[in-house]
Design a protein around this motif. Structure first.
Motif, PDB file in Angstrom:
ATOM      1  N   ALA A  49     -17.721   1.652 -14.001  1.00 18.04           N
ATOM      2  CA  ALA A  49     -19.103   1.571 -14.476  1.00 18.04           C
ATOM      3  C   ALA A  49     -20.095   1.841 -13.345  1.00 18.04           C
ATOM      4  CB  ALA A  49     -19.361   0.182 -15.067  1.00 18.04           C
ATOM      5  N   HIS A  50     -21.154   2.558 -13.652  1.00 24.36           N
ATOM      6  CA  HIS A  50     -22.263   2.864 -12.746  1.00 24.36           C
ATOM      7  C   HIS A  50     -21.867   3.712 -11.542  1.00 24.36           C
ATOM      8  CE1 HIS A  50     -24.883   0.256 -15.047  1.00 24.36           C
ATOM      9  NE2 HIS A  50     -23.914  -0.649 -15.035  1.00 24.36           N
ATOM     10  N   ALA A  51     -20.716   4.340 -11.603  1.00 22.35           N
ATOM     11  CA  ALA A  51     -20.299   5.258 -10.536  1.00 22.35           C
ATOM     12  C   ALA A  51     -20.894   6.633 -10.827  1.00 22.35           C
ATOM     13  CB  ALA A  51     -18.779   5.336 -10.477  1.00 22.35           C
ATOM     14  N   PRO A  52     -21.016   7.478  -9.809  1.00 25.07           N
ATOM     15  CA  PRO A  52     -21.454   8.852 -10.075  1.00 25.07           C
ATOM     16  C   PRO A  52     -20.530   9.518 -11.092  1.00 25.07           C
ATOM     17  CG  PRO A  52     -21.376   8.416  -7.714  1.00 25.07           C
ATOM     18  CD  PRO A  52     -20.756   7.229  -8.393  1.00 25.07           C
ATOM     19  N   LEU A  53     -21.047  10.491 -11.838  1.00 28.96           N
ATOM     20  CA  LEU A  53     -20.274  11.143 -12.896  1.00 28.96           C
ATOM     21  C   LEU A  53     -18.994  11.799 -12.386  1.00 28.96           C
ATOM     22  CD1 LEU A  53     -23.141  12.651 -15.053  1.00 28.96           C
ATOM     23  CD2 LEU A  53     -21.763  10.620 -15.500  1.00 28.96           C
ATOM     24  N   TRP A  54     -18.975  12.209 -11.124  1.00 27.06           N
ATOM     25  CA  TRP A  54     -17.797  12.869 -10.587  1.00 27.06           C
ATOM     26  C   TRP A  54     -16.714  11.884 -10.147  1.00 27.06           C
ATOM     27  CZ3 TRP A  54     -17.618  11.409  -5.516  1.00 27.06           C
ATOM     28  CH2 TRP A  54     -18.836  11.127  -4.887  1.00 27.06           C
ATOM     29  N   VAL A  55     -16.997  10.579 -10.212  1.00 29.79           N
ATOM     30  CA  VAL A  55     -15.957   9.571  -9.971  1.00 29.79           C
ATOM     31  C   VAL A  55     -15.245   9.387 -11.305  1.00 29.79           C
ATOM     32  CG1 VAL A  55     -15.460   7.179  -9.341  1.00 29.79           C
ATOM     33  CG2 VAL A  55     -17.233   8.458  -8.104  1.00 29.79           C
ATOM     34  N   ALA A  56     -14.009   9.866 -11.380  1.00 28.82           N
ATOM     35  CA  ALA A  56     -13.267   9.898 -12.648  1.00 28.82           C
ATOM     36  C   ALA A  56     -12.735   8.534 -13.059  1.00 28.82           C
ATOM     37  CB  ALA A  56     -12.117  10.900 -12.548  1.00 28.82           C
ATOM     38  N   GLY A  57     -12.472   7.636 -12.104  1.00 27.09           N
ATOM     39  CA  GLY A  57     -11.960   6.312 -12.423  1.00 27.09           C
ATOM     40  C   GLY A  57     -10.946   5.849 -11.401  1.00 27.09           C
ATOM     41  N   ILE A  58     -10.120   4.891 -11.825  1.00 31.41           N
ATOM     42  CA  ILE A  58      -9.061   4.361 -10.955  1.00 31.41           C
ATOM     43  C   ILE A  58      -7.766   4.284 -11.759  1.00 31.41           C
ATOM     44  CG2 ILE A  58     -10.584   3.017  -9.443  1.00 31.41           C
ATOM     45  CD1 ILE A  58      -9.731   0.515 -11.024  1.00 31.41           C
ATOM     46  N   PHE A  59      -6.655   4.224 -11.032  1.00 30.05           N
ATOM     47  CA  PHE A  59      -5.363   3.976 -11.659  1.00 30.05           C
ATOM     48  C   PHE A  59      -4.488   3.213 -10.677  1.00 30.05           C
ATOM     49  CE2 PHE A  59      -4.273   7.571  -9.137  1.00 30.05           C
ATOM     50  CZ  PHE A  59      -2.888   7.653  -9.054  1.00 30.05           C
ATOM     51  N   ALA A  60      -3.475   2.555 -11.204  1.00 29.17           N
ATOM     52  CA  ALA A  60      -2.536   1.806 -10.368  1.00 29.17           C
ATOM     53  C   ALA A  60      -1.357   2.709 -10.037  1.00 29.17           C
ATOM     54  CB  ALA A  60      -2.061   0.564 -11.104  1.00 29.17           C
ATOM     55  N   HIS A  61      -1.010   2.749  -8.748  1.00 31.18           N
ATOM     56  CA  HIS A  61       0.099   3.584  -8.304  1.00 31.18           C
ATOM     57  C   HIS A  61       0.839   2.874  -7.170  1.00 31.18           C
ATOM     58  CE1 HIS A  61       2.345   7.271  -7.804  1.00 31.18           C
ATOM     59  NE2 HIS A  61       2.061   7.279  -6.508  1.00 31.18           N
ATOM     60  N   ARG A  62       2.098   2.547  -7.433  1.00 31.80           N
ATOM     61  CA  ARG A  62       2.964   1.920  -6.425  1.00 31.80           C
ATOM     62  C   ARG A  62       2.315   0.679  -5.802  1.00 31.80           C
ATOM     63  NH1 ARG A  62       5.901   7.093  -3.584  1.00 31.80           N
ATOM     64  NH2 ARG A  62       6.360   8.104  -5.552  1.00 31.80           N
ATOM     65  N   GLY A  63       1.713  -0.131  -6.648  1.00 28.41           N
ATOM     66  CA  GLY A  63       1.136  -1.391  -6.194  1.00 28.41           C
ATOM     67  C   GLY A  63      -0.263  -1.300  -5.620  1.00 28.41           C
ATOM     68  N   ALA A  64      -0.865  -0.140  -5.642  1.00 31.00           N
ATOM     69  CA  ALA A  64      -2.223   0.023  -5.110  1.00 31.00           C
ATOM     70  C   ALA A  64      -3.139   0.577  -6.192  1.00 31.00           C
ATOM     71  CB  ALA A  64      -2.199   0.976  -3.918  1.00 31.00           C
ATOM     72  N   LEU A  65      -4.397   0.146  -6.177  1.00 29.87           N
ATOM     73  CA  LEU A  65      -5.404   0.744  -7.043  1.00 29.87           C
ATOM     74  C   LEU A  65      -5.995   1.938  -6.317  1.00 29.87           C
ATOM     75  CD1 LEU A  65      -7.198  -2.389  -8.509  1.00 29.87           C
ATOM     76  CD2 LEU A  65      -5.580  -0.862  -9.638  1.00 29.87           C
ATOM     77  N   VAL A  66      -5.969   3.084  -6.977  1.00 27.82           N
ATOM     78  CA  VAL A  66      -6.382   4.330  -6.338  1.00 27.82           C
ATOM     79  C   VAL A  66      -7.617   4.874  -7.053  1.00 27.82           C
ATOM     80  CG1 VAL A  66      -5.685   6.682  -5.736  1.00 27.82           C
ATOM     81  CG2 VAL A  66      -3.976   4.842  -5.746  1.00 27.82           C
TER      82      VAL A  66
END
Length: 170
Positions: A49-66
């Motif tokens: 939320a409230h990130a610039p439009l080009w920030v697509a989001g986050i995902f969990a990968h191998r124990g880290a949020l990316v």
């Protein structure tokens, strides 16, 4: 140079580097392979939320949020097209040498080819684009121009604070 090469009169090989080649629309770009941690298929992301439009989001990968950015949206204001060749590329993002490298995800179109070339083939392109410091040197070949993307210059300080706030507070 080894004794064997010297005896044969061989010339030392030029400094070759491997690049991951991708497209934004019709334009070609390259990332140095040493900065690439992993190439994944495009995955579902949780929006920020409230990130610039080009920030697509986050995902969990191998124990880290990316955190993931859409390089097409950052560069030209249009989100990457959903193609079978669109990839989520994890890069080692380290904006300062004293800060530990972190994964940053990049959504890249047609990220399916590599190129091995001499680093000196990339040349300055004569523009001082302060709004996009990540747009680096340019290489010309038979297919046209290809621009080198500087991974560590991708994020401004406010966006870095948003995406990596947990590390900044330690």
């Amino acid at each position: 140079m080894s004794d064997l090469a010297a005896k044969r009169g061989a010339v030392p090989a030029a400094k070759k580097a491997l690049f991951l080649v991708f497209h934004i629309g019709d334009e070609r770009f390259a990332l140095r392979a040493t900065e690439v941690a992993e190439v994944l298929p495009r995955l579902p992301l949780k929006p920020i939320a409230h990130a610039p439009l080009w920030v697509a989001g986050i995902f969990a990968h191998r124990g880290a949020l990316v955190p993931v950015i859409d390089l097409s949206a950052l560069t030209f204001g249009q989100p990457a097209q959903a193609r079978t060749s669109t990839r989520l590329v994890l890069v080692n993002y380290q904006p300062e040498p004293w800060v530990a490298a972190r994964w940053l995800g990049l959504i890249l179109e047609q990220a399916t080819d590599t190129l091995r070339c001499d680093l000196s083939e990339f040349k300055p392109y004569g523009l001082d684009n302060r709004e996009a410091p990540y747009l680096g040197l340019v290489r010309e070949d038979a297919a046209g121009l290809m621009q080198w993307i500087g991974v560590n210059e991708l994020l401004t300080e406010p966006v870095r604070a948003l995406l990596f706030s947990a590390e900044l507070s330690l």
